[in-house]
Design an enzyme around this catalytic site. Structure first.
Site, PDB file in Angstrom:
ATOM      1  N   CYS A  99      12.833 -11.546 -11.365  1.00 35.64           N
ATOM      2  CA  CYS A  99      14.206 -11.573 -11.858  1.00 35.64           C
ATOM      3  C   CYS A  99      14.551 -10.204 -12.439  1.00 35.64           C
ATOM      4  CB  CYS A  99      14.361 -12.597 -12.974  1.00 35.64           C
ATOM      5  SG  CYS A  99      13.985 -14.283 -12.464  1.00 35.64           S
ATOM      6  N   CYS A 129      -2.061  -3.802 -12.341  1.00 39.57           N
ATOM      7  CA  CYS A 129      -2.415  -5.129 -11.846  1.00 39.57           C
ATOM      8  C   CYS A 129      -2.394  -5.028 -10.323  1.00 39.57           C
ATOM      9  CB  CYS A 129      -1.446  -6.212 -12.302  1.00 39.57           C
ATOM     10  SG  CYS A 129      -1.850  -7.812 -11.540  1.00 39.57           S
ATOM     11  N   ASP A 136       5.855   0.408   7.215  1.00 42.21           N
ATOM     12  CA  ASP A 136       6.448  -0.607   6.336  1.00 42.21           C
ATOM     13  C   ASP A 136       5.610  -0.694   5.065  1.00 42.21           C
ATOM     14  OD1 ASP A 136       8.233  -2.494   5.420  1.00 42.21           O
ATOM     15  OD2 ASP A 136       7.733  -4.025   6.896  1.00 42.21           O
ATOM     16  N   ASP A 137       6.203  -1.315   4.040  1.00 42.38           N
ATOM     17  CA  ASP A 137       5.504  -1.332   2.748  1.00 42.38           C
ATOM     18  C   ASP A 137       4.430  -2.405   2.671  1.00 42.38           C
ATOM     19  OD1 ASP A 137       8.057  -3.103   2.505  1.00 42.38           O
ATOM     20  OD2 ASP A 137       6.687  -3.833   0.982  1.00 42.38           O
ATOM     21  N   CYS A 175       2.385  -3.978 -12.825  1.00 41.60           N
ATOM     22  CA  CYS A 175       2.325  -4.509 -11.455  1.00 41.60           C
ATOM     23  C   CYS A 175       2.511  -3.372 -10.452  1.00 41.60           C
ATOM     24  CB  CYS A 175       3.436  -5.535 -11.264  1.00 41.60           C
ATOM     25  SG  CYS A 175       3.732  -5.985  -9.552  1.00 41.60           S
TER      26      CYS A 175
HETATM   27  P1  5GP Z   1       6.215 -10.607   6.358  1.00 46.59           P
HETATM   28  O1  5GP Z   1       7.306 -10.552   7.351  1.00 46.59           O
HETATM   29  O2  5GP Z   1       4.946  -9.982   6.806  1.00 46.59           O
HETATM   30  O3  5GP Z   1       6.013 -11.999   5.835  1.00 46.59           O
HETATM   31  O4  5GP Z   1       6.717  -9.808   5.052  1.00 46.59           O
HETATM   32  C1  5GP Z   1       6.706  -8.409   5.041  1.00 46.59           C
HETATM   33  C2  5GP Z   1       8.078  -7.856   4.824  1.00 46.59           C
HETATM   34  O5  5GP Z   1       8.690  -8.496   3.696  1.00 46.59           O
HETATM   35  C3  5GP Z   1       8.076  -6.366   4.532  1.00 46.59           C
HETATM   36  O6  5GP Z   1       9.086  -5.765   5.327  1.00 46.59           O
HETATM   37  C4  5GP Z   1       8.392  -6.249   3.066  1.00 46.59           C
HETATM   38  O7  5GP Z   1       9.257  -5.148   2.838  1.00 46.59           O
HETATM   39  C5  5GP Z   1       9.035  -7.543   2.695  1.00 46.59           C
HETATM   40  N1  5GP Z   1       8.574  -8.089   1.410  1.00 46.59           N
HETATM   41  C6  5GP Z   1       7.356  -8.010   0.848  1.00 46.59           C
HETATM   42  N2  5GP Z   1       7.319  -8.649  -0.333  1.00 46.59           N
HETATM   43  C7  5GP Z   1       8.548  -9.164  -0.538  1.00 46.59           C
HETATM   44  C8  5GP Z   1       9.153  -9.931  -1.585  1.00 46.59           C
HETATM   45  O8  5GP Z   1       8.556 -10.265  -2.605  1.00 46.59           O
HETATM   46  N3  5GP Z   1      10.461 -10.248  -1.402  1.00 46.59           N
HETATM   47  C9  5GP Z   1      11.163  -9.880  -0.301  1.00 46.59           C
HETATM   48  N4  5GP Z   1      12.432 -10.237  -0.214  1.00 46.59           N
HETATM   49  N5  5GP Z   1      10.627  -9.174   0.689  1.00 46.59           N
HETATM   50  C10 5GP Z   1       9.347  -8.813   0.586  1.00 46.59           C
HETATM   51 MG    MG Z   2      10.873  -4.589   4.169  1.00 51.17          MG
END
Ligand code: 5GP
Ligand code: MG
Length: 448
Positions: free
Chosen positions: A2, A433, A345-346, A236
């Site tokens: 949040c 973390c 990608d991240d 984090c």
């Molecule tokens: P995947 O498609 O592998 O399940 O998720 C990876 C993608 O989701 C990445 O492009 C990343 O930027 C995004 N992502 C990773 N963690 C989060 C999150 O906590 N919230 C959202 N909205 N996107 C996330």
């Molecule tokens: Mg993304």
């Protein structure tokens, strides 16, 4: 996950809160709420949806007052109910209190059951209500003492803003999991999850709210106190990887700089001989720039993002998630056709995004598609506020890197090392973390 903000001013705050909350919108799009003290009572407005939809000018006018707090709430799979929209309100020593939190308590269920046995009736399913309840229970005329007693009982992640009579109160858990910063605009004092909320309203960030710190802010200034604990700060690391805005400088590290460095480090750790470095927008952009510059390979936008989609990560069904990725990102044929590319990608969580994008980039004519990820494999669930799914849905909890590479259909796949990631923040791994990557939980999650 949040976003929170609190402002103590000499003039009306509802408009500033509104702008500040807008700049924290990425931290939660499910619902928004604001509480303002007008000298006599606290008024509150809460609504489902984006900040811009939740507040009209008229609604803001109905919230007069020089001191207030705001909250944006993240959509989770557990469903959204209007009774959970923050700030929550109650009474403390016969006066109104409003409170909002970012984070997640790991001992919420235990505390809730205990309190229910004692006869407490809960009106929400939010762990924030336990914080509010404990503070009011322990309150004996001294708000700081009540917060200290509460902090002794609650475990996990929380960055809290509260409105207690004519004061903004802010406190952060002893590990400092979730971000929290303090700033000024002339005589006005602002606390917020990220500095953008302070800067956008004309103020300047002055410092972090420290892990374990309790701030009481009123017309006389800022009073700082501290909750004594053995814990050391463990910010984090996923905030830097993904969650925070690029302009966020959290615990003295800027997220954009961190992300660029991740790209540079990943090039050193896992180089790739290709024509083009392509980011997955928006989260992959800074690291793709870093990777491309370190490599001396051109950077190119091979995917077009639909800006009107919001964050679509937590859709309930796999089919909806696939459709969401399609709607959100579309290959740019002219850029990728006939090229070998490396996609940055991240993170990979379920693998939905990578699998879908790699296939569609090949359909668009890309000759080779390599994948580089600026976080280690997400192999453990987060219990401190990041909405990672259950372990069974985390692809890296169940498959080796080799298997993931095949599963997503990449020509090659590499993740940054945990040491490399920490190096991007110029700190040691132990100062963060990193539980989602290595299962090293600073607070025992089995308390759940
Ligand atoms: P995947 O498609 O592998 O399940 O998720 C990876 C993608 O989701 C990445 O492009 C990343 O930027 C995004 N992502 C990773 N963690 C989060 C999150 O906590 N919230 C959202 N909205 N996107 C996330
Ligand atoms: Mg993304």
């Amino acid at each position: 996950m949040c976003g929170v903000i609190g402002i103590c001013s000499k003039s009306n705050v509802s408009t500033s809160l509104f702008y500040g909350m807008n700049s924290l919108q990425h931290r939660g799009q499910e619902a928004a709420g604001m509480a303002v003290y007008d000298g006599e009572e606290i008024r509150r407005t809460r609504s489902m949806g984006l900040v811009i939809d939740a507040f009209t000018e008229e609604k803001l006018r109905e919230l007069p007052g020089t001191i207030g707090i705001g909250h944006v709430r993240y959509a989770t799979a557990s469903g959204s109910h209007d009774y959970n929209i923050q700030p929550l309100m109650g009474f403390i020593g016969g006066e109104m209190i409003a409170l909002a939190s970012d984070g997640n308590l790991v001992n919420y269920q235990i505390l809730r059951e205990r309190l229910e046995e004692e006869g407490m009736m809960f009106q929400t399913t939010s762990d924030t209500e336990v914080i509010l309840y404990l503070i009011t229970r322990y309150y004996d005329g001294d708000i700081v003492e009540a917060i200290k007693k509460t902090m002794k009982v609650i475990r996990g992640a929380y960055s809290v803003t509260a409105l207690v009579k004519d004061k903004v109160v802010a406190f952060r858990d002893p590990h400092g999991f979730r971000p929290f910063v303090l700033g000024r605009d002339g005589d006005d004092v602002i606390v917020a999850s990220e500095n953008a909320a302070i800067e956008i309203i004309g103020g300047e960030m002055t410092r972090n709210v420290e892990a374990g710190e309790i701030l009481v802010i009123d017309g006389t200034g800022i009073h700082s106190d501290r909750f004594e604990s053995e814990a050391t700060a463990r910010n984090c690391i996923f905030e830097y990887v993904y969650f925070a805005r690029n302009d966020a400088t959290l615990d003295d590290i800027n997220a954009y700089t961190f992300r660029r460095r991740c790209g540079e480090i990943l090039w050193e750790e896992a180089p790739c001989d290709v024509d083009l470095v392509v980011p997955v927008p928006d989260s992959g952009i800074p690291s793709a720039i870093g990777y491309a510059q370190a490599a001396g390979i051109p950077y190119g936008e091979g995917l077009v993002k639909n800006r009107y989609m919001g964050r679509t990560f937590i859709k309930p069904t796999q089919k909806e998630r696939e459709m969401a990725v399609k709607l959100k990102l579309n290959p740019l044929v002219d850029v990728v056709k006939g090229k070998s590319i490396v996609l940055l990608d991240d993170s990979i969580v379920r693998g939905t995004t990578s699998r879908n994008l790699i296939k569609r980039l090949r359909d668009a004519g890309a000759r080779e598609v390599h994948m580089r990820i600026t976080s280690p494999p997400v192999a453990y669930s987060c219990y401190y506020g990041i909405d990672t799914p259950n372990r069974k849905n985390l692809i890296a909890a169940n498959q080796s890197i080799q298997e993931i590479e095949e599963n997503i259909g990449a020509d090659s796949l590499a993740f940054i090392s945990l040491e490399g990631l920490a190096k991007a923040g110029k700190k040691d791994v132990s100062e963060y973390c990193t539980a989602c990557f290595d299962g090293d939980y600073p607070v025992d999650p089995t308390l759940i």
